[in-house]
Design an enzyme around this catalytic site. Sequence first.
Site, short mmCIF file in Angstrom:
data_model
loop_
_atom_site.label_atom_id
_atom_site.label_comp_id
_atom_site.label_asym_id
_atom_site.label_seq_id
_atom_site.Cartn_x
_atom_site.Cartn_y
_atom_site.Cartn_z
N LYS A 274 0.86 -1.18 0.00
CA LYS A 274 0.00 0.00 0.00
C LYS A 274 0.90 1.24 0.00
CE LYS A 274 -3.67 -2.63 0.90
NZ LYS A 274 -4.72 -2.89 -0.06
N HIS B 187 -6.63 -13.71 -7.19
CA HIS B 187 -7.43 -12.79 -6.40
C HIS B 187 -8.87 -12.85 -6.88
CE1 HIS B 187 -9.01 -9.10 -4.67
NE2 HIS B 187 -8.02 -9.16 -3.82
#
Length: 441
Positions: free
Chosen positions: A166, A285
């Site tokens: 992030k 994912h």
Amino acid sequence: GVGFKAGVKDYRLTYYTPEYKTKDTDILAAFRMTPQPGVPAEEAGAAVAAESSTGTWTTVWTDGLTSLDRYKGRCYDIEPVAGEENQYIAYVAYPLDLFEEGSVTNMLTSIVGDVFGFKALRALXXEDLRIPPAYSKTFLGPPHGIQVERDKLNKYGRPLLGCTIKPKLGLSAKNYGRAVYECLRGGLDFTKDDENVNSQPFMRWRDRFLFVAEALFKSQAETGEIKGHYLNATAGTCEEMMKRAVFARELGVPIVMHDYLTGGFTANTSLAFYCRDNGLLLHIHRAMHAVIDRQKDHGMHFRVLAKALRMSGGDHIHAGTVVGKLEGEREVTLGFVDLLRDDYIEKDRSRGIYFTQDWVSMPGVFPVASGGIHVWHMPALTEIFGDDSVLQFGGGTLGHPWGNAPGAVANRVALEACVQARNEGRDLAREGNEIIREASK
């Protein structure tokens, strides 16, 4: 009289067959049906079987050219859902010949492609599928599977640790690689591209791949452990996706990543074949899954998406976290976690498993626990998921007040402490916080 009688017909006559004995080669489906008021359950169940197999709304003369009995889906059982006034589980059996071999895409198009917009139903949810060995054997499944992955990584007897880098959007490739290096150097096994990191103006895929590879090899040399970063190969076209996977292989990295629902099953299966042929692990994912599985009474349960992925191919897949949710949810999550990694899973309605599933030695998939978890969840996660899992902390690593590397160290230390405590026979549920506190010294 004429041999052929036109007109709209009652589905019940043909497609509701409670006396039918299911075959070992049938694909079985369990649907949660909510019929419109006034529509009998048998008619609704028969309609589901018809519309997802050979039926159409009227009798057509071409029906005479084929054997309906051989090719039709059959609703063979209906049971009311306890606690719901107008909801039923309809069990449907599909003959194997309705499906193209080795195509998850075709399987889903057939079973859930059309029937979900059906007027006679208020809502419909595919709860589970039983994939017979006769069909699953036409798929190669995960490129490598749990056992081979452990051997490739040389990591045994504990869950693997990951972390999503992030801020997910906005870092330059150089700084992104730097963040990767810090995490891996601190003790994580994997770092991860966020699912929406593809190739944007602020960071093109090729630059990212290059700097990440550098970070991998540097951290590997310094720690003596094998490291990986899930390089997201998802792209706007299959050709572009393959180009990215090929470049990853040329760099010599161990693993790539794909968003299998937005990318699609056809693209996913192609990528899985490439990964198997070229020794790349494949991290999956599930972006977009909640669009399909969030509503209880309409859509598809995640366990169906999970089974479909195991057939299409992937070595890791995101599977929720369980921590801090309801008890019942925990059982259901563990149900599909077992469907992902075990060879043989018994029918167990309390865990949401409607059919016994035998995968006949198709490789297993690592479930990935990810999303809102941090170091204090470690005892619970270790206990719930066991060794064959990947625990992923995004903000739970990078949010450490001293930075990424100390955050990574904290996670690794906590994990090793939990595994050791468990192996010594301590009760993680009861003593979890104490174990973490001791470890943090």
